[in-house]
Write a protein that holds these residues in place. Sequence first.
Motif, short mmCIF file in Angstrom:
data_model
loop_
_atom_site.label_atom_id
_atom_site.label_comp_id
_atom_site.label_asym_id
_atom_site.label_seq_id
_atom_site.Cartn_x
_atom_site.Cartn_y
_atom_site.Cartn_z
N ARG A 117 -10.65 1.08 -2.45
CA ARG A 117 -10.33 0.53 -1.08
C ARG A 117 -8.98 -0.84 -1.78
O ARG A 117 -8.82 -1.19 -2.41
N TRP A 118 -7.80 -0.64 -0.51
CA TRP A 118 -6.85 -1.36 -0.70
C TRP A 118 -6.80 -2.91 -0.74
O TRP A 118 -6.51 -3.59 -1.74
N TRP A 119 -7.90 -3.55 -0.28
CA TRP A 119 -8.13 -5.00 -0.23
C TRP A 119 -8.91 -5.32 -1.56
O TRP A 119 -8.65 -6.44 -2.15
N LYS A 120 -9.57 -4.21 -2.31
CA LYS A 120 -10.28 -4.61 -3.21
C LYS A 120 -9.32 -4.45 -4.68
O LYS A 120 -9.36 -5.09 -5.47
N GLN A 121 -8.19 -3.36 -4.21
CA GLN A 121 -7.24 -3.38 -5.37
C GLN A 121 -6.41 -4.63 -5.17
O GLN A 121 -6.05 -4.98 -6.44
N THR B 196 0.85 -1.24 0.06
CA THR B 196 -0.06 -0.03 0.14
C THR B 196 0.93 1.41 0.17
O THR B 196 0.33 2.38 -0.23
N THR B 197 2.19 1.02 0.20
CA THR B 197 3.24 2.11 0.37
C THR B 197 4.09 2.03 -0.94
O THR B 197 4.11 0.85 -1.47
N ARG B 198 4.94 2.93 -1.08
CA ARG B 198 6.09 2.80 -2.03
C ARG B 198 7.41 2.11 -1.47
O ARG B 198 7.90 2.83 -0.63
N LYS B 199 7.74 0.75 -1.79
CA LYS B 199 8.79 0.35 -1.21
C LYS B 199 9.68 -0.05 -2.22
O LYS B 199 8.96 -0.49 -3.33
#
Length: 133
Positions: A112-116, A19-22
């Motif tokens: 939403r992140w979980w849908k993404q 969810t973040t840039r890693k």
Amino acid sequence: MTLVVDAKVNTILDLHVTTTRKHDSQIAPSLIKRNPEQIDILLGDKGHDNQKIRRFARQHEVRPLIKHREFTLLHKARNARLDADLYGQRSQSETVKSTLKRKYGAFVRSRRWWKQFRELTIACLVHNLDRSL
């Protein structure tokens, strides 16, 4: 999104979505840890040039084939000794990513992140089904 790709048949073995840039060098150890029996050789570009990744891969009996960033003549010599044909298979991973973007779009539609995550996972599953037919 980071993928583990079987370079022989261009199927996706695993994916990691954040969810973040890693940076990929932070994600690689978890992918190796989750798939040590499926990964024989870890192919990476100079962005993966990290001794921790190399050591971690060897501990899990995975051969790291990662180009060195060329700061010294020793790094240039090590890069010259890499198996060029085998290292060239790294482009298969980029081919799979390009195929996913071309077929299923370069962005996700969900908010939403979980849908993404679900959307990306389904795209990978459909890609593998398409490759198996």
